[in-house]
Write a protein that holds these residues in place. Structure first.
Motif, PDB file in Angstrom:
ATOM      1  N   ALA B 481       0.823  -1.202   0.000  1.00 23.63           N
ATOM      2  CA  ALA B 481       0.000   0.000   0.000  1.00 23.63           C
ATOM      3  C   ALA B 481       0.860   1.255   0.000  1.00 23.63           C
ATOM      4  O   ALA B 481       0.433   2.299  -0.463  1.00 23.63           O
ATOM      5  CB  ALA B 481      -0.925  -0.001   1.223  1.00 23.63           C
ATOM      6  N   VAL B 482       2.065   1.116   0.500  1.00 24.13           N
ATOM      7  CA  VAL B 482       2.940   2.282   0.575  1.00 24.13           C
ATOM      8  C   VAL B 482       3.522   2.615  -0.785  1.00 24.13           C
ATOM      9  O   VAL B 482       3.483   3.758  -1.234  1.00 24.13           O
ATOM     10  CB  VAL B 482       4.066   2.006   1.598  1.00 24.13           C
ATOM     11  N   CYS B 483       4.017   1.612  -1.407  1.00 26.97           N
ATOM     12  CA  CYS B 483       4.612   1.871  -2.721  1.00 26.97           C
ATOM     13  C   CYS B 483       4.498   0.656  -3.607  1.00 26.97           C
ATOM     14  O   CYS B 483       4.707  -0.472  -3.160  1.00 26.97           O
ATOM     15  CB  CYS B 483       6.084   2.248  -2.550  1.00 26.97           C
ATOM     16  N   ARG B 484       4.183   0.917  -4.815  1.00 29.71           N
ATOM     17  CA  ARG B 484       4.027  -0.189  -5.770  1.00 29.71           C
ATOM     18  C   ARG B 484       4.383   0.364  -7.134  1.00 29.71           C
ATOM     19  O   ARG B 484       3.907   1.420  -7.540  1.00 29.71           O
ATOM     20  CB  ARG B 484       2.591  -0.655  -5.679  1.00 29.71           C
ATOM     21  N   THR B 485       5.220  -0.362  -7.814  1.00 28.91           N
ATOM     22  CA  THR B 485       5.607   0.053  -9.166  1.00 28.91           C
ATOM     23  C   THR B 485       4.978  -0.925 -10.148  1.00 28.91           C
ATOM     24  O   THR B 485       5.145  -2.129 -10.004  1.00 28.91           O
ATOM     25  CB  THR B 485       7.124   0.008  -9.333  1.00 28.91           C
ATOM     26  N   SER B 486       4.242  -0.380 -11.052  1.00 34.66           N
ATOM     27  CA  SER B 486       3.657  -1.295 -12.043  1.00 34.66           C
ATOM     28  C   SER B 486       4.055  -0.842 -13.439  1.00 34.66           C
ATOM     29  O   SER B 486       4.213   0.355 -13.687  1.00 34.66           O
ATOM     30  CB  SER B 486       2.145  -1.346 -11.908  1.00 34.66           C
ATOM     31  N   LEU B 487       4.251  -1.817 -14.266  1.00 37.25           N
ATOM     32  CA  LEU B 487       4.531  -1.498 -15.655  1.00 37.25           C
ATOM     33  C   LEU B 487       3.868  -2.529 -16.544  1.00 37.25           C
ATOM     34  O   LEU B 487       3.539  -3.628 -16.090  1.00 37.25           O
ATOM     35  CB  LEU B 487       6.035  -1.424 -15.917  1.00 37.25           C
ATOM     36  N   VAL B 488       3.645  -2.146 -17.760  1.00 37.07           N
ATOM     37  CA  VAL B 488       2.943  -3.013 -18.705  1.00 37.07           C
ATOM     38  C   VAL B 488       3.880  -3.310 -19.863  1.00 37.07           C
ATOM     39  O   VAL B 488       4.543  -2.397 -20.364  1.00 37.07           O
ATOM     40  CB  VAL B 488       1.661  -2.332 -19.220  1.00 37.07           C
ATOM     41  N   VAL B 489       3.942  -4.570 -20.228  1.00 34.77           N
ATOM     42  CA  VAL B 489       4.769  -4.949 -21.375  1.00 34.77           C
ATOM     43  C   VAL B 489       3.850  -5.508 -22.455  1.00 34.77           C
ATOM     44  O   VAL B 489       3.104  -6.455 -22.212  1.00 34.77           O
ATOM     45  CB  VAL B 489       5.823  -6.000 -20.976  1.00 34.77           C
ATOM     46  N   HIS B 490       3.894  -4.894 -23.595  1.00 37.40           N
ATOM     47  CA  HIS B 490       3.158  -5.436 -24.755  1.00 37.40           C
ATOM     48  C   HIS B 490       4.111  -6.307 -25.538  1.00 37.40           C
ATOM     49  O   HIS B 490       5.153  -5.839 -25.993  1.00 37.40           O
ATOM     50  CB  HIS B 490       2.668  -4.302 -25.653  1.00 37.40           C
ATOM     51  N   VAL B 491       3.755  -7.537 -25.688  1.00 37.07           N
ATOM     52  CA  VAL B 491       4.603  -8.454 -26.432  1.00 37.07           C
ATOM     53  C   VAL B 491       4.084  -8.504 -27.862  1.00 37.07           C
ATOM     54  O   VAL B 491       2.936  -8.873 -28.105  1.00 37.07           O
ATOM     55  CB  VAL B 491       4.574  -9.861 -25.811  1.00 37.07           C
ATOM     56  N   GLY B 492       4.927  -8.106 -28.784  1.00 39.05           N
ATOM     57  CA  GLY B 492       4.511  -8.104 -30.183  1.00 39.05           C
ATOM     58  C   GLY B 492       5.133  -9.265 -30.931  1.00 39.05           C
ATOM     59  O   GLY B 492       5.328 -10.335 -30.372  1.00 39.05           O
ATOM     60  N   GLU B 493       5.450  -9.036 -32.206  1.00 36.79           N
ATOM     61  CA  GLU B 493       6.004 -10.127 -33.012  1.00 36.79           C
ATOM     62  C   GLU B 493       7.511 -10.213 -32.839  1.00 36.79           C
ATOM     63  O   GLU B 493       8.057 -11.281 -32.633  1.00 36.79           O
ATOM     64  CB  GLU B 493       5.645  -9.912 -34.474  1.00 36.79           C
ATOM     65  N   LYS B 494       8.173  -9.068 -32.978  1.00 35.51           N
ATOM     66  CA  LYS B 494       9.624  -9.102 -32.838  1.00 35.51           C
ATOM     67  C   LYS B 494      10.105  -8.103 -31.802  1.00 35.51           C
ATOM     68  O   LYS B 494      11.282  -8.018 -31.513  1.00 35.51           O
ATOM     69  CB  LYS B 494      10.261  -8.740 -34.190  1.00 35.51           C
ATOM     70  N   THR B 495       9.179  -7.318 -31.303  1.00 35.38           N
ATOM     71  CA  THR B 495       9.586  -6.290 -30.357  1.00 35.38           C
ATOM     72  C   THR B 495       8.695  -6.336 -29.129  1.00 35.38           C
ATOM     73  O   THR B 495       7.622  -6.926 -29.143  1.00 35.38           O
ATOM     74  CB  THR B 495       9.453  -4.891 -30.982  1.00 35.38           C
ATOM     75  N   LEU B 496       9.223  -5.694 -28.087  1.00 34.27           N
ATOM     76  CA  LEU B 496       8.435  -5.540 -26.877  1.00 34.27           C
ATOM     77  C   LEU B 496       8.229  -4.051 -26.661  1.00 34.27           C
ATOM     78  O   LEU B 496       9.122  -3.254 -26.953  1.00 34.27           O
ATOM     79  CB  LEU B 496       9.193  -6.088 -25.675  1.00 34.27           C
ATOM     80  N   LYS B 497       7.073  -3.720 -26.180  1.00 32.59           N
ATOM     81  CA  LYS B 497       6.825  -2.322 -25.851  1.00 32.59           C
ATOM     82  C   LYS B 497       6.552  -2.268 -24.364  1.00 32.59           C
ATOM     83  O   LYS B 497       5.673  -2.972 -23.865  1.00 32.59           O
ATOM     84  CB  LYS B 497       5.621  -1.812 -26.638  1.00 32.59           C
ATOM     85  N   CYS B 498       7.317  -1.473 -23.701  1.00 35.28           N
ATOM     86  CA  CYS B 498       7.217  -1.442 -22.251  1.00 35.28           C
ATOM     87  C   CYS B 498       6.746  -0.064 -21.823  1.00 35.28           C
ATOM     88  O   CYS B 498       7.367   0.946 -22.163  1.00 35.28           O
ATOM     89  CB  CYS B 498       8.586  -1.756 -21.686  1.00 35.28           C
ATOM     90  N   ILE B 499       5.653  -0.003 -21.120  1.00 37.99           N
ATOM     91  CA  ILE B 499       5.133   1.272 -20.644  1.00 37.99           C
ATOM     92  C   ILE B 499       5.374   1.311 -19.136  1.00 37.99           C
ATOM     93  O   ILE B 499       4.833   0.499 -18.390  1.00 37.99           O
ATOM     94  CB  ILE B 499       3.643   1.427 -20.956  1.00 37.99           C
ATOM     95  N   CYS B 500       6.211   2.249 -18.737  1.00 40.69           N
ATOM     96  CA  CYS B 500       6.623   2.274 -17.338  1.00 40.69           C
ATOM     97  C   CYS B 500       5.650   3.101 -16.519  1.00 40.69           C
ATOM     98  O   CYS B 500       4.714   3.706 -17.052  1.00 40.69           O
ATOM     99  CB  CYS B 500       8.021   2.833 -17.226  1.00 40.69           C
ATOM    100  N   ARG B 501       5.968   3.135 -15.222  1.00 44.04           N
ATOM    101  CA  ARG B 501       5.076   3.806 -14.296  1.00 44.04           C
ATOM    102  C   ARG B 501       5.029   5.297 -14.574  1.00 44.04           C
ATOM    103  O   ARG B 501       3.972   5.925 -14.481  1.00 44.04           O
ATOM    104  CB  ARG B 501       5.609   3.544 -12.895  1.00 44.04           C
TER     105      ARG B 501
END
Lengths: 138, 642
Positions: B481-501
Motif C-alpha cells: 500500500a505504501v509503494c508499488r511500481t507497475s509497468l505493462v509490457v506489450h509483447v509483439g512479433e519481434k519487439t516488446l513495448k514497455c510502458i513504465c510507471r
C-alpha cells in the motif's frame, strides 16, 4: 411442377415413362401369348411332338420375359429413386440450411462456453499468479 | 246324254318340235329309239364321281340335273364322234387301273419287291392326351420360371426387412445431404474439394459412390452384431487422397548444418492409421479424412509457393515436403506435410524413436492457426464486400473500389495490393509465440532470483495471435500500500513495448537481456522510491535524491541512484546508495557526533552538531523481513530519543 428442365433431363424423364410402359406391355403381351399357346389352336406343318417341345420352350422364354420385365421395373423404381435423390435440390438446400443452422448454434454454444471458461480461468489465473509470486516457494 | 259334247283329247307333245312351217304345221322330231336314248344317257354318266356323291346330286333336284343335261348335250351333238366314245374312254381307263392293281397285287404277293403293311389306326385316338400332357408340362415349366423370379425378388426383400439390412437409397440420401453428388452416365460421382467454399486449388477431389455387395454387408453384420450397422454404400476415394494427413509445425533451435536438420525433420512422426483402418470405414469418416488430406495438400502447396516467392533476408527453404523458415535468429520454423496413405508403411518404431530424440514438439496451436488462415482465405474468396457491381468483375476490395472516387495515387494503390501471405502471417505468429515464451521465462526467473521486492506478473487473458500483454507489479511484502511500481509490457512479433510507471514508453528488441535489464532497473528504482515513501510515512525528511548518480564506478547497466533522509528532529541521517551491480548500501550519520574531540583547528563545541562521518549498516544482519521492513525498523530506531 414442370419447370424448365434441361433437354437431357427431360429426355431422361421421358425414357423412364417409356420404360415403364414397355415393361408393363411386355408383361401383358407375354402373358397373353402364353395363354394362346396353352389353348393350342394353331395347326402347323410340324410334327406334333416337335410342336409341343417348341411350345414348351416358347412358354419358358415368355415366362422369363415376364420375370425380366418385373426386374426391369424394380430397376426402374431404383433409378427413379436415385434420380430423385440426386436431383432434388430443394430438399438438399433444406438439409444444408438445417445443417448450417445446427452448426451455427453449436458454434455459438461452444463460443459461449469457451468465453465463460476463459473468464473463469482468467480470474483464477490472476489469483493463482498473485499467490504464486507472493509466496516464498517459486 | 243326247246332247253330249265331243271332247278332243290329245296326247301331249312328247316329241320335240323340230320345225314350224309357215302354214302352222309342226314337224316333230322323230322320237329317239331305245338304243339312241341309252347312248344319250350313257354319255351323261360321270364315272369320276363316287356312288355317294352321285346320290347326293340326285337328291338335290331335277332342275340342276336338267341344266347339266342341257350343257352335256352340246358336246354330244356337237361331237360328231361316236356316242359311246366317252363310255369307252372311261372303261378303258378303268381297265388300265384294274390292270395296274392286278400288277401291284401280283408283285405284292411275291413279297420280293413290295410288302403291304397294315396302317396304325390308333394314332388318331392318342392325339388329344399327348397334347394335354405336353401343354401341362409347358405351363408348369413356365410357371416355375415365374415363381423363381418372384422368389428371388421376395427373398431379397425379406432379407432386407428381417435382417435390418441398410437401404442403399436411404444411405444415398444421407450422403447427398452432406456431400455434392451427381450422376455421370452410369456412375454416381461426388466432389469433396473445397471449390464451392472458395478454394482455388487445382487438384480435384472426385470420389465415386457404388453399392456395396450384399454378401459383404451380411458378413460385416455377422462380424459385429453390436456395432453400428454397416453402410450399403461404398465410397471410392482416389489413392492420392487416401489415408491421413496433417501439417506438422515444429519450432526448433537451428541445427548445426542443414543436412542433420533435414534428416531429423524428415523423421516427423507420421500419424498412425485411422482407428479401425482394417475394417471398412464408414463413408462419412472416409470422406472427411480425404477432405482433410486435400485441405492439407492445398495448405502446403500454398505455403511452399509463398516460401519460394518471398524474398526474406534469410531465404526460406523448401525441401521435399518440408518448408524451413527462420523465425528469429537461431530459431527455425519447420512446416511439413505428413501424409500416410497406408501404402508406404516405413517402420513407425524407428520414426518414433528418432522423433522423441527431437526435443521440439509438434505445435498444435500453430497448426490450428494455419488451418484458420487458409479458411479465412477461402472465405474471402467467396464473400466479396458489398456493394457488388452490377457489371464488372467481383473481387476488388472495398478500398480498391473506393480508390477511383478517392483519386488514389500510384503509391496508395501499390500499398493496397500488398497482401500478407499465409507464410508471413504464420511466421509472425511463431515469432510472437517465441517472444511470449521468452518474456515469460525472463519474468519467472527474475521473480525467482529477486526475493526482496516481489515481482508479480499478470498475463492478460485478452490477446490476439500476434499480440499479448503482461502487467508487472513490483512491491514489497507488507508495503504494497505504501509503494508499488507497475509497468505493462506489450509483447509483439519481434519487439516488446514497455510502458513504465512514469509514462515512458520503451521499445525493446527480441533480445532477452534487454527486458531483464529493464526489469532490474525498475526494481532498484522501486526500492529507492519505496524507501522515500516509507521515510515520509515515518516523518523523515527527504534531503536529496538522485536517480542518476554521477559518482562511483561506472555501472554496466543503468546508473547508481541514491537518496538522503533526515530524521524528524534532524539529528540523524540515512544515506542510501543503490548500484545495480552491487546492491543497496545504507549509511547512517549522527548529528551531535559522539566522537567529536576539540582539536586545535576546531575548538568550538558547536561544531559537533555538524554531523559525523557516515557508517555503513550491515543490512544482512539486521532484523526485518525485507529491505523496507529493515529500513522502517532502522528509522524507528534512529528517531527514538537516546
Amino acid at each position: 411442377m414442370h419447370r424448365n428442365l434441361p433437354q437431357n433431363k427431360e429426355a431422361l424423364l421421358k425414357s423412364y415413362t417409356t420404360r415403364l410402359k414397355e415393361d408393363v406391355k411386355s408383361m401383358l403381351e407375354n402373358f397373353e401369348e402364353i395363354i394362346k399357346l396353352a389353348k393350342g389352336e394353331n395347326d402347323s406343318q410340324l410334327n406334333r411332338m416337335t410342336q409341343i417341345e417348341q411350345d414348351t420352350f416358347e412358354m419358358q422364354v415368355r415366362a422369363a420375359n415376364i420375370v425380366r420385365a418385373g426386374e426391369s421395373l424394380m430397376k426402374l423404381v431404383s433409378d427413379i429413386k436415385q434420380y430423385l435423390i440426386l436431383n432434388d435440390f430443394p430438399s438438399v438446400n433444406e438439409a444444408i440450411t438445417q445443417n448450417s443452422k445446427l452448426f451455427r448454434t453449436k458454434q455459438q454454444e461452444c463460443d459461449q462456453k469457451l468465453m465463460s471458461l476463459r473468464d473463469d480461468i482468467a480470474a483464477d489465473l490472476y489469483d493463482l499468479e498473485d499467490e504464486y509470486f507472493t509466496s516464498i516457494y517459486k | 246324254m243326247a246332247n253330249s259334247v265331243n271332247i278332243s283329247v290329245e296326247a301331249p307333245i312328247e316329241n320335240q318340235i323340230q320345225e314350224i312351217t309357215y302354214d302352222g304345221q309342226e314337224i316333230y322330231q322323230a322320237p329317239l329309239s331305245m338304243s339312241e336314248n341309252l347312248a344319250r344317257l350313257a354319255q351323261k354318266i360321270d364315272f369320276s364321281k363316287t356312288e355317294d356323291e352321285f346320290c347326293n346330286i340326285k337328291k338335290e333336284g331335277e332342275s340342276s340335273l336338267d341344266v347339266k343335261s342341257e350343257e352335256d348335250k352340246e358336246p354330244g351333238y356337237q361331237s360328231s364322234l361316236w356316242p359311246w366314245d366317252s363310255v369307252r374312254n372311261k372303261l378303258r381307263n378303268a381297265l388300265t387301273e384294274v390292270c395296274v392293281l392286278a400288277d401291284v397285287l401280283s408283285i405284292a404277293k411275291e413279297k420280293r419287291y413290295m410288302v403291304l403293311d397294315p396302317i396304325q389306326a390308333e394314332q388318331i385316338e392318342s392325339r388329344p392326351m399327348v397334347q394335354v400332357y405336353g401343354r401341362k408340362k409347358a405351363l408348369s415349366a413356365a410357371g416355375a420360371v415365374l415363381l423363381n423370379g418372384v422368389e428371388r425378388l421376395r427373398a431379397s426383400e425379406t432379407m432386407r426387412m428381417t435382417r435390418n439390412m441398410p437401404d442403399f437409397h436411404i444411405d444415398l440420401l444421407r450422403l447427398r445431404q452432406n456431400w455434392r453428388l451427381k450422376k455421370v452416365s452410369n456412375t454416381i460421382v461426388g466432389d469433396l474439394s473445397y471449390r464451392t467454399a472458395g478454394s482455388k486449388f487445382s487438384q480435384t477431389g472426385v470420389f465415386e459412390v457404388t453399392k456395396a455387395p450384399e454378401e459383404q454387408i451380411a458378413q460385416a453384420m455377422s462380424m459385429n452384431a453390436t456395432g453400428p450397422a454397416p453402410s450399403a454404400l461404398r465410397v471410392t476415394v482416389p489413392p492420392e487422397l487416401q489415408g491421413v494427413a496433417f501439417i506438422s509445425v515444429l519450432c526448433q533451435k537451428e541445427q548445426e548444418d542443414v543436412v542433420t536438420a533435414t534428416l531429423s525433420s524428415s523423421a516427423l512422426n507420421c500419424p498412425g492409421t485411422l482407428p479401425g483402418e482394417g475394417a471398412e470405414l464408414h463413408w462419412q469418416q472416409k470422406l472427411e479424412a480425404a477432405q482433410n488430406v486435400l485441405f492439407c495438400k492445398e495448405l502446403f502447396a500454398r505455403l511452399a509457393a509463398e516460401a519460394v516467392q518471398l524474398d526474406a533476408s534469410i531465404p526460406h527453404m523448401v525441401v521435399g515436403n518440408q518448408i524451413m523458415a527462420t523465425v528469429l535468429p537461431g530459431i527455425q520454423l519447420l512446416i511439413g506435410l505428413c501424409h500416410n496413405n497406408g501404402q508406404n508403411n516405413n517402420n513407425p518404431e524407428g520414426v518414433k524413436s528418432e522423433g522423441s530424440g527431437n526435443k521440439s514438439e509438434h505445435d498444435h496451436v500453430l497448426e490450428h492457426s494455419l488451418h484458420q488462415l487458409l479458411r479465412a482465405v477461402h472465405h474471402s474468396n467467396t464473400h466479396h464486400p458489398f456493394p457488388h457491381p452490377a457489371s464488372g468483375p467481383l473481387g476488388p476490395s472495398k478500398r480498391r473500389s473506393l480508390a477511383g472516387p478517392m483519386a488514389a495515387d500510384r503509391y496508395e494503390l501499390l500499398e493496397m495490393s500488398k497482401e500478407q501471405s499465409l507464410l508471413e502471417q504464420i511466421i509472425q505468429q511463431a515469432q510472437h509465440f517465441f517472444m511470449r515464451r521468452r518474456s515469460e521465462y525472463v519474468l519467472d526467473t527474475i521473480a525467482k532470483e529477486v526475493k526482496d521486492p516481489l515481482i508479480v506478473s499478470h498475463w492478460n487473458a485478452l490477446n490476439s495471435p500476434t499480440q499479448s500483454c503482461v502487467k508487472i507489479n513490483i512491491m514489497a511484502y507488507g508495503y504494497d500500500a505504501v509503494c508499488r511500481t507497475s509497468l505493462v509490457v506489450h509483447v509483439g512479433e519481434k519487439t516488446l513495448k514497455c510502458i513504465c510507471r512514469d509514462g515512458k514508453v520503451r521499445h525493446l528488441s527480441y533480445e532477452l537481456q534487454e527486458l531483464r535489464d529493464l526489469i532490474y532497473c525498475q526494481i532498484y528504482q522501486h526500492q529507492m522510491t519505496a524507501v522515500q515513501a516509507v521515510g515520509r510515512c515515518m516523518g523523515w525528511q527527504l534531503l536529496a535524491s538522485s536517480s542518476h548518480l554521477g559518482s562511483g564506478p561506472v555501472e554496466p547497466l543503468g546508473n547508481a541512484s541514491s537518496c538522503l533522509l533526515a530524521s524528524p528532529n534532524g539529528d540523524r541521517m540515512i544515506a542510501i546508495r543503490c548500484e545495480p551491480s552491487v546492491g543497496i548500501q545504507v549509511f547512517i550519520a549522527q548529528s551531535p557526533r559522539k566522537d567529536f574531540f576539540v582539536s586545535e583547528l576546531v575548538q568550538d563545541k558547536k561544531w559537533e552538531n555538524l554531523g559525523g562521518a557516515f557508517k555503513e549498516v550491515k543490512l544482512e544482519k539486521m532484523e526485518g523481513k525485507n529491505f523496507l521492513n529493515k529500513m522502517e525498523l532502522l528509522m524507528a530506531c534512529l528517531s527514538s530519543p537516546l
